[in-house]
Design an enzyme around this catalytic site. Structure first.
Site, PDB file in Angstrom:
ATOM      1  N   GLY A 130       2.773  29.337   1.838  1.00  0.00           N
ATOM      2  CA  GLY A 130       1.673  30.111   1.277  1.00  0.00           C
ATOM      3  C   GLY A 130       1.779  30.375  -0.210  1.00  0.00           C
ATOM      4  O   GLY A 130       2.176  29.507  -0.997  1.00  0.00           O
ATOM      5  N   ILE A 131       1.430  31.598  -0.600  1.00  0.00           N
ATOM      6  CA  ILE A 131       1.434  31.989  -2.009  1.00  0.00           C
ATOM      7  C   ILE A 131       2.833  31.882  -2.598  1.00  0.00           C
ATOM      8  O   ILE A 131       3.005  31.456  -3.739  1.00  0.00           O
ATOM      9  CB  ILE A 131       0.891  33.421  -2.168  1.00  0.00           C
ATOM     10  CG1 ILE A 131      -0.593  33.478  -1.784  1.00  0.00           C
ATOM     11  CG2 ILE A 131       1.083  33.917  -3.599  1.00  0.00           C
ATOM     12  CD1 ILE A 131      -1.149  34.890  -1.670  1.00  0.00           C
ATOM     13  N   ASP A 179      13.977  33.042   0.938  1.00  0.00           N
ATOM     14  CA  ASP A 179      13.170  33.335   2.117  1.00  0.00           C
ATOM     15  C   ASP A 179      14.110  33.636   3.274  1.00  0.00           C
ATOM     16  O   ASP A 179      15.257  33.165   3.300  1.00  0.00           O
ATOM     17  CB  ASP A 179      12.270  32.150   2.479  1.00  0.00           C
ATOM     18  CG  ASP A 179      11.086  32.556   3.331  1.00  0.00           C
ATOM     19  OD1 ASP A 179       9.967  32.673   2.788  1.00  0.00           O
ATOM     20  OD2 ASP A 179      11.275  32.767   4.545  1.00  0.00           O
ATOM     21  N   ARG A 222      -6.246  48.190   9.010  1.00  0.00           N
ATOM     22  CA  ARG A 222      -5.166  47.793   8.108  1.00  0.00           C
ATOM     23  C   ARG A 222      -4.432  49.016   7.569  1.00  0.00           C
ATOM     24  O   ARG A 222      -4.053  49.056   6.406  1.00  0.00           O
ATOM     25  CB  ARG A 222      -5.724  46.947   6.941  1.00  0.00           C
ATOM     26  CG  ARG A 222      -6.177  45.560   7.325  1.00  0.00           C
ATOM     27  CD  ARG A 222      -5.018  44.665   7.707  1.00  0.00           C
ATOM     28  NE  ARG A 222      -5.424  43.316   8.046  1.00  0.00           N
ATOM     29  CZ  ARG A 222      -5.693  42.899   9.267  1.00  0.00           C
ATOM     30  NH1 ARG A 222      -5.598  43.746  10.290  1.00  0.00           N
ATOM     31  NH2 ARG A 222      -6.053  41.652   9.501  1.00  0.00           N
ATOM     32  N   TYR A 267      -0.591  48.530   6.368  1.00  0.00           N
ATOM     33  CA  TYR A 267      -0.630  47.543   5.284  1.00  0.00           C
ATOM     34  C   TYR A 267      -1.225  48.151   4.020  1.00  0.00           C
ATOM     35  O   TYR A 267      -0.665  48.032   2.922  1.00  0.00           O
ATOM     36  CB  TYR A 267      -1.449  46.337   5.740  1.00  0.00           C
ATOM     37  CG  TYR A 267      -1.610  45.253   4.705  1.00  0.00           C
ATOM     38  CD1 TYR A 267      -0.575  44.378   4.424  1.00  0.00           C
ATOM     39  CD2 TYR A 267      -2.816  45.096   4.012  1.00  0.00           C
ATOM     40  CE1 TYR A 267      -0.715  43.369   3.482  1.00  0.00           C
ATOM     41  CE2 TYR A 267      -2.969  44.090   3.069  1.00  0.00           C
ATOM     42  CZ  TYR A 267      -1.919  43.231   2.808  1.00  0.00           C
ATOM     43  OH  TYR A 267      -2.069  42.239   1.866  1.00  0.00           O
ATOM     44  N   LYS A 296       0.663  48.710   0.404  1.00  0.00           N
ATOM     45  CA  LYS A 296       0.224  48.010  -0.804  1.00  0.00           C
ATOM     46  C   LYS A 296      -0.252  48.970  -1.892  1.00  0.00           C
ATOM     47  O   LYS A 296      -0.122  48.678  -3.087  1.00  0.00           O
ATOM     48  CB  LYS A 296      -0.872  47.003  -0.453  1.00  0.00           C
ATOM     49  CG  LYS A 296      -0.373  45.824   0.374  1.00  0.00           C
ATOM     50  CD  LYS A 296       0.722  45.033  -0.337  1.00  0.00           C
ATOM     51  CE  LYS A 296       1.100  43.765   0.410  1.00  0.00           C
ATOM     52  NZ  LYS A 296       2.147  42.995  -0.303  1.00  0.00           N
ATOM     53  N   VAL A 299      -6.695  34.918   1.457  1.00  0.00           N
ATOM     54  CA  VAL A 299      -6.211  33.653   0.900  1.00  0.00           C
ATOM     55  C   VAL A 299      -5.799  32.741   2.054  1.00  0.00           C
ATOM     56  O   VAL A 299      -5.106  33.171   2.984  1.00  0.00           O
ATOM     57  CB  VAL A 299      -5.003  33.891  -0.032  1.00  0.00           C
ATOM     58  CG1 VAL A 299      -4.426  32.567  -0.517  1.00  0.00           C
ATOM     59  CG2 VAL A 299      -5.407  34.766  -1.216  1.00  0.00           C
ATOM     60  N   ARG A 355     -17.098  37.976   3.865  1.00  0.00           N
ATOM     61  CA  ARG A 355     -16.775  39.106   2.976  1.00  0.00           C
ATOM     62  C   ARG A 355     -16.597  38.661   1.528  1.00  0.00           C
ATOM     63  O   ARG A 355     -16.789  39.448   0.611  1.00  0.00           O
ATOM     64  CB  ARG A 355     -15.481  39.786   3.438  1.00  0.00           C
ATOM     65  CG  ARG A 355     -15.573  40.536   4.725  1.00  0.00           C
ATOM     66  CD  ARG A 355     -14.474  41.594   4.812  1.00  0.00           C
ATOM     67  NE  ARG A 355     -13.146  41.063   4.570  1.00  0.00           N
ATOM     68  CZ  ARG A 355     -12.232  40.837   5.519  1.00  0.00           C
ATOM     69  NH1 ARG A 355     -12.537  41.076   6.787  1.00  0.00           N
ATOM     70  NH2 ARG A 355     -11.035  40.381   5.215  1.00  0.00           N
TER      71      ARG A 355
END
Length: 247
Positions: free
Chosen positions: A17-18, A37, A145, A148, A152, A181, A206
């Site tokens: 991913g990112i 990782d 969420r 989360y 964040k 993403v 969205r």
């Protein structure tokens, strides 16, 4: 000449991913990349033929592992904190174990890494910390969420506090706040829904730009923040959300 020639970058969650896209972007621009990782086998497979990238095992929630890895690195010019998880549910669904896991991975890990990396940056007189946050934070609310979003929001608060404390020491700190993403982790969450096709369609709907973001687009912003091109930028929440937050 690469934009990161001569710089050393420590990156987390680099196996996909990112995180992977950013590690590759940093290496392409000349950095020596310490890519880490918890899934070391996947990381090694992804970067085995990429010049400039060293794969390291790291559980970002383990303070001893974090300290041991950073102690092995003489200097750190860039710290890219990308590790994160996305628990589902409201506050009523969030038991203490879920809360603790979200805070440990999404926020406490940044505390661990920044606390051991910043002294190196202060000694060097320079450094850029790039934290992966989210539009779903103090910026924007989203249903289901809870843990989360809180974690964040904490990332953005941590970012601003560090920026304020170390701006005179040559250390910059910024956060990136994406919306949806395309990534393996998002696809896994979509696949786990009762109606994956509908969930994907709802997510795309969205984003007013008409699609989800790409990991490489987030990596491009991370590269800018890591480089000297952004030397006048610190303490910012950079939103990259496909127009989700537009009225």
């Amino acid at each position: 000449m690469g934009r990161l020639d001569g710089k050393v970058a420590l990156c987390t969650a680099s196996a996909q991913g990112i995180g992977l896209a950013t590690a590759l972007a940093f290496a392409k621009e000349g950095a020596r990349v310490i890519a880490s990782d918890v899934n070391i086998s996947k990381l090694e497979q992804e970067v085995k033929d990429v010049p400039g990238i060293e794969a390291k095992l790291l559980n970002v929630s383990d303070k001893d592992q974090v300290t041991a890895l950073v102690d092995q690195i003489d200097r750190v010019d860039i710290l890219f904190n990308c590790a994160g998880i996305v628990p589902n549910g409201t506050i009523l669904d969030c038991d203490e174990a879920t809360w603790d896991q979200a805070m440990n991975v999404n926020l406490k890990s940044l505390y661990f890494l920044c606390q051991v990396v910043i002294p190196k940056m202060v000694t060097q007189g320079s450094g850029s910390i790039v934290n992966m946050s989210s539009s779903v934070s103090n910026i924007k609310g989203a249903s289901m969420r809870f843990a989360y979003s809180v974690s964040k929001a904490g990332v953005n608060g941590l970012t601003k506090a560090i920026a304020a404390d170390f701006v005179s020491k040559g250390v910059r700190c910024n956060s990136i706040c994406p919306a949806a993403v395309e990534s393996p982790s998002l696809q896994e969450r979509i696949n786990g829904a009762p109606d994956p096709v509908k969930v994907r369609a709802d997510i795309v709907a969205r984003q007013k730009i008409g699609r989800m973001g790409k990991p490489e687009e987030i990596a491009a912003l991370a590269l800018y923040l890591a480089s000297d091109e952004s030397a006048y930028t610190t303490g910012q929440e950079l939103v990259i959300d496909g127009g989700w937050d537009l009225a």
